[in-house]
Design an enzyme around this catalytic site. Structure first.
Site, PDB file in Angstrom:
ATOM      1  N   LYS A  43      80.334   5.138 -48.658  1.00  0.00           N
ATOM      2  CA  LYS A  43      79.857   3.947 -47.544  1.00  0.00           C
ATOM      3  C   LYS A  43      80.433   2.520 -47.739  1.00  0.00           C
ATOM      4  CE  LYS A  43      76.579   6.773 -45.510  1.00  0.00           C
ATOM      5  NZ  LYS A  43      75.085   6.924 -45.525  1.00  0.00           N
ATOM      6  N   ARG A  92      67.974  15.810 -41.023  1.00  0.00           N
ATOM      7  CA  ARG A  92      68.069  15.719 -39.509  1.00  0.00           C
ATOM      8  C   ARG A  92      68.723  16.851 -38.810  1.00  0.00           C
ATOM      9  NH1 ARG A  92      71.773  11.069 -39.142  1.00  0.00           N
ATOM     10  NH2 ARG A  92      72.318  12.232 -40.974  1.00  0.00           N
ATOM     11  N   SER A 130      71.872   5.417 -39.167  1.00  0.00           N
ATOM     12  CA  SER A 130      72.136   3.950 -39.387  1.00  0.00           C
ATOM     13  C   SER A 130      73.662   3.682 -38.848  1.00  0.00           C
ATOM     14  CB  SER A 130      72.285   3.591 -40.897  1.00  0.00           C
ATOM     15  OG  SER A 130      70.856   3.673 -41.443  1.00  0.00           O
TER      16      SER A 130
HETATM   17  N1  COA Z   1      65.759   9.371 -39.466  1.00  0.00           N
HETATM   18  C1  COA Z   1      67.152   8.694 -39.333  1.00  0.00           C
HETATM   19  N2  COA Z   1      68.254   8.699 -40.042  1.00  0.00           N
HETATM   20  C2  COA Z   1      68.285   9.098 -41.054  1.00  0.00           C
HETATM   21  C3  COA Z   1      67.302  10.000 -41.765  1.00  0.00           C
HETATM   22  C4  COA Z   1      66.022   9.882 -40.659  1.00  0.00           C
HETATM   23  N3  COA Z   1      64.787  10.760 -41.237  1.00  0.00           N
HETATM   24  N4  COA Z   1      67.231  10.425 -42.864  1.00  0.00           N
HETATM   25  C5  COA Z   1      68.642  10.097 -42.906  1.00  0.00           C
HETATM   26  N5  COA Z   1      69.212   9.440 -42.005  1.00  0.00           N
HETATM   27  C6  COA Z   1      70.433   9.007 -41.852  1.00  0.00           C
HETATM   28  C7  COA Z   1      70.851   7.522 -42.323  1.00  0.00           C
HETATM   29  O1  COA Z   1      70.571   6.558 -41.555  1.00  0.00           O
HETATM   30  C8  COA Z   1      72.065   7.590 -43.021  1.00  0.00           C
HETATM   31  O2  COA Z   1      73.044   7.495 -41.915  1.00  0.00           O
HETATM   32  P1  COA Z   1      74.588   7.074 -42.036  1.00  0.00           P
HETATM   33  O3  COA Z   1      75.309   8.102 -42.693  1.00  0.00           O
HETATM   34  O4  COA Z   1      75.012   6.691 -40.628  1.00  0.00           O
HETATM   35  O5  COA Z   1      74.513   5.574 -42.716  1.00  0.00           O
HETATM   36  C9  COA Z   1      72.358   9.129 -43.154  1.00  0.00           C
HETATM   37  O6  COA Z   1      71.393   9.956 -42.372  1.00  0.00           O
HETATM   38  C10 COA Z   1      72.112   9.664 -44.776  1.00  0.00           C
HETATM   39  O7  COA Z   1      72.119   8.241 -45.251  1.00  0.00           O
HETATM   40  P2  COA Z   1      70.813   8.076 -46.390  1.00  0.00           P
HETATM   41  O8  COA Z   1      69.602   8.729 -46.178  1.00  0.00           O
HETATM   42  O9  COA Z   1      70.707   6.686 -46.338  1.00  0.00           O
HETATM   43  O10 COA Z   1      71.298   8.438 -47.820  1.00  0.00           O
HETATM   44  P3  COA Z   1      72.946   8.297 -48.034  1.00  0.00           P
HETATM   45  O11 COA Z   1      73.588   9.792 -47.830  1.00  0.00           O
HETATM   46  O12 COA Z   1      73.669   7.161 -47.397  1.00  0.00           O
HETATM   47  O13 COA Z   1      72.664   7.789 -49.575  1.00  0.00           O
HETATM   48  C11 COA Z   1      72.165   8.283 -51.877  1.00  0.00           C
HETATM   49  C12 COA Z   1      72.661   8.669 -50.703  1.00  0.00           C
HETATM   50  C13 COA Z   1      72.018   6.672 -51.961  1.00  0.00           C
HETATM   51  C14 COA Z   1      70.711   8.500 -52.027  1.00  0.00           C
HETATM   52  C15 COA Z   1      73.010   8.936 -52.776  1.00  0.00           C
HETATM   53  O14 COA Z   1      74.247   8.715 -52.671  1.00  0.00           O
HETATM   54  C16 COA Z   1      72.440   8.530 -54.311  1.00  0.00           C
HETATM   55  O15 COA Z   1      71.514   9.084 -54.848  1.00  0.00           O
HETATM   56  N6  COA Z   1      73.146   7.491 -54.794  1.00  0.00           N
HETATM   57  C17 COA Z   1      72.883   7.157 -56.271  1.00  0.00           C
HETATM   58  C18 COA Z   1      74.161   7.657 -57.133  1.00  0.00           C
HETATM   59  C19 COA Z   1      73.705   9.007 -57.268  1.00  0.00           C
HETATM   60  O16 COA Z   1      72.789   9.357 -58.274  1.00  0.00           O
HETATM   61  N7  COA Z   1      74.431   9.981 -56.819  1.00  0.00           N
HETATM   62  C20 COA Z   1      73.921  11.331 -56.595  1.00  0.00           C
HETATM   63  C21 COA Z   1      74.593  12.041 -57.921  1.00  0.00           C
HETATM   64  S1  COA Z   1      74.696  13.755 -57.522  1.00  0.00           S
END
Ligand code: COA
Length: 165
Positions: A43, A92, A130
């Site tokens: 992202k 979701r 988001s």
């Molecule tokens: N209600 C509404 N929206 C939701 C939701 C809920 N309950 N749960 C998730 N979402 C949406 C988010 O808004 C987001 O939308 P977007 O893709 O449009 O931005 C999407 O679902 C998923 O986002 P989010 O829950 O913020 O997770 P992510 O996939 O962006 O983040 C991390 C993932 C940060 C947790 C992950 O990359 C991480 O752990 N990073 C650190 C490095 C690491 O350890 N990586 C893993 C190694 S295997």
């Protein structure tokens, strides 16, 4: 007894009512939930990590047993530092499953003692993400049913500063 700590990581760009729903339900299970603004290689965020942390802190300030933090490394290293037992993630739709399954499996490889706990997103918010919020806002839609008031204000500010051009 040791505190049952869970971390709730995500990019939260920005936080939505869907995230808050998951947070509140996690607070019913764990003694403390640490909401962690983490990096995702997939992202390019609109809000800086500091802006997201500050915004979330303001939004959750009346809730007990919540901390807000930022982390730019592996989430499992953070979980270890915090003594967390679980990682909370919201699901979701079926489309979330494969990615979440891979991530939870990799995280389990890295740190087997930390469980990933999935919660189904509230029925009235399952379509909220988001990105969808930012797009709806960009094209003049009403995002107020899906995000805290402060998020609307911060998006307005971003627009004034030309972030959506
Ligand atoms: N209600 C509404 N929206 C939701 C939701 C809920 N309950 N749960 C998730 N979402 C949406 C988010 O808004 C987001 O939308 P977007 O893709 O449009 O931005 C999407 O679902 C998923 O986002 P989010 O829950 O913020 O997770 P992510 O996939 O962006 O983040 C991390 C993932 C940060 C947790 C992950 O990359 C991480 O752990 N990073 C650190 C490095 C690491 O350890 N990586 C893993 C190694 S295997």
């Amino acid at each position: 007894m040791n505190k049952r700590i869970a971390i709730y990581p995500g990019s939260f760009d920005p936080i939505t009512n869907g995230h808050l729903d998951i947070l509140d339900r996690a607070l019913g299970i764990f003694d403390e939930v640490v909401l962690v603004v983490a990096g995702s290689a997939r992202k390019s965020p609109l809000f800086s990590p500091q802006e997201r942390v500050e915004l979330i802190r303001e939004v959750v300030k009346d809730r007990k047993n919540v901390r807000v933090d930022q982390w730019s490394g592996l989430i499992m290293s953070y979980a270890k530092d915090q003594g967390a037992r679980a990682v909370v993630r919201g699901l979701r739709a079926a489309s979330d499953f494969e990615y979440e399954f891979m991530m939870a499996t990799m995280n389990k490889e890295i740190r087997p003692e930390v469980e990933t706990v999935f919660m189904m997103t509230a029925q009235n918010l399952y379509f909220v993400s988001s990105s969808m919020i930012k797009e709806l806002f960009l094209y003049g839609g009403d995002i107020s049913p899906y995000v805290p008031e402060l998020v609307v204000e911060r998006l307005e500010l971003k627009r004034k500063k030309g972030a959506f051009q």
